[in-house]
Scaffold this motif. Structure first.
Motif, short mmCIF file in Angstrom:
data_model
loop_
_atom_site.label_atom_id
_atom_site.label_comp_id
_atom_site.label_asym_id
_atom_site.label_seq_id
_atom_site.Cartn_x
_atom_site.Cartn_y
_atom_site.Cartn_z
N PRO A 1 0.81 -1.23 0.00
CA PRO A 1 0.00 0.00 0.00
C PRO A 1 0.84 1.27 0.00
CG PRO A 1 -0.89 -1.61 1.54
CD PRO A 1 0.44 -2.15 1.09
N ALA A 2 1.95 1.27 0.77
CA ALA A 2 2.79 2.46 0.83
C ALA A 2 3.42 2.76 -0.53
CB ALA A 2 3.88 2.29 1.88
N GLU B 1 2.29 1.83 -3.46
CA GLU B 1 1.24 2.24 -4.39
C GLU B 1 0.87 3.71 -4.18
OE1 GLU B 1 -1.85 -0.55 -3.82
OE2 GLU B 1 -0.81 -2.19 -4.84
N GLU B 2 0.86 4.14 -2.91
CA GLU B 2 0.59 5.55 -2.63
C GLU B 2 1.68 6.44 -3.22
OE1 GLU B 2 -0.04 6.36 1.45
OE2 GLU B 2 -1.81 5.08 1.62
N LEU B 3 2.94 5.98 -3.12
CA LEU B 3 4.04 6.75 -3.71
C LEU B 3 3.90 6.83 -5.23
CD1 LEU B 3 7.10 5.48 -1.63
CD2 LEU B 3 6.10 7.76 -1.60
N GLU C 1 1.10 6.61 -6.92
CA GLU C 1 -0.03 7.48 -7.21
C GLU C 1 0.36 8.95 -7.03
OE1 GLU C 1 -4.63 8.31 -5.72
OE2 GLU C 1 -3.47 6.63 -4.91
N ALA C 2 1.13 9.23 -5.97
CA ALA C 2 1.58 10.60 -5.74
C ALA C 2 2.45 11.09 -6.88
CB ALA C 2 2.35 10.70 -4.42
#
Length: 304
Positions: free
Chosen positions: A71-72, A74-76, A78-79
């Motif tokens: 998840p971390a 994937e957030e990076l 996406e950011a």
């Protein structure tokens, strides 16, 4: 210490189900992905994947690691995608500082058009005739007249406008017309004073020879727009940028005094706090402002 690139590659392999597909998505050779995953496993001291010619599966350690870091990562990702999107379309707040008289010559219609074309941009203007600290006040763009005093900033000259001496017809009718620079000392002048209550005007003749003239008057102000109003009201002679006096001269509210002399060191520049990469909104607004202001053609009149 973990290598974030290796972790990102592991997550991509887990999501895609194969080294080849992960390599395609990452635009790197498949052998590179395989080698980096092996290096990650060596750092962790455990096997994360079971590989075969047909199939790739996560081990229990691999599944646990993916649940924690997936998840971390994937957030990076996406950011990063949002950042790229932001860079393709100007957005965010642009903080601008400029003299208090800025909108006397910078047309509000230009601002309206810019905001209409870029709906995700917000403009925040800080108008002051004092030198604002661009870093401390989080300023993106500054419009400043005269020479750049702080060498830490990056300046781009917009135009080399000049300053001129002007007074109202009523003042000249009542007090006479100065015929030389020395005569200025006998006249009322509207000024931005120093500690002594007077001011020094650096004036130059048609050959570019400069001379400092100390002047004073009974009306002082720290803003150019107020000095212009005072000159129009007949309170004295002013030395102001031509971009401020041109409309008043055209309307007959001011006339030139000692037209053979101009105020040295005038002009306008756009200033940035650093050379580092600027947000797209900042660059686009600065480019628009420079283009519009450069087209105005403020320059010394012939013979002035």
């Amino acid at each position: 210490m973990l290598d974030l690139n290796e972790v990102a590659m592991f997550v991509q392999v887990a999501r895609s189900g194969s080294f080849a597909e992960a390599a395609r998505r990452l635009s790197v050779p498949s052998a590179t992905v395989s080698r980096r995953i092996q290096q990650l496993e060596a750092r962790l001291g455990t096997r994360l994947m079971q590989r075969s010619t047909r199939k790739l599966t996560l081990t229990s350690a691999g599944e646990s690691f993916h649940e924690r870091c997936g998840p971390a990562v994937e957030e990076l990702i996406e950011a990063g995608q949002l950042h790229v999107a932001d860079n393709s379309e100007p957005s965010g707040t642009v903080r601008v500082t400029a003299p208090t008289s800025f909108f006397d010559f910078f047309q509000m219609e230009w601002v309206d058009t810019f905001l209409a074309e870029h709906p995700q941009v917000r403009l925040d203007f800080v108008l002051s005739d004092l030198l604002v600290d661009l870093i401390a006040d989080r300023i993106d763009i500054a419009f400043r007249g005269g020479p750049l005093q702080d060498s830490c900033y990056v300046a781009r000259r917009i135009f080399a406008s000049y300053g001129e001496l002007t007074a109202s017809p009523a003042y000249l009718a009542a007090h006479g017309v100065p015929m030389s620079l020395e005569d200025l000392g006998e006249h009322e002048c509207v000024v931005q004073p120093d500690a002594s209550g007077s001011a020094i005007w650096r004036l130059q003749d048609a050959e570019g020879v400069e001379k400092d003239v100390r002047v004073k008057g009974r009306f002082n102000s720290n803003t150019q727009s107020v000095l212009r109003q005072a000159a129009c009201a007949g309170l004295g002679i002013a030395a102001l940028p031509s971009i401020l006096t041109a409309p008043e001269i055209a309307a007959g509210r001011l006339v030139r005094v000692l037209p053979g002399y101009t105020r040295a060191g005038r002009g306008l520049s756009v200033v940035y706090p650093s050379r580092q990469q600027r947000p797209l909104a900042v660059s686009m607004f600065a480019d628009m402002a420079v283009e519009k202001l450069s087209q105005q053609g403020w320059a010394p009149a012939s013979g002035a």
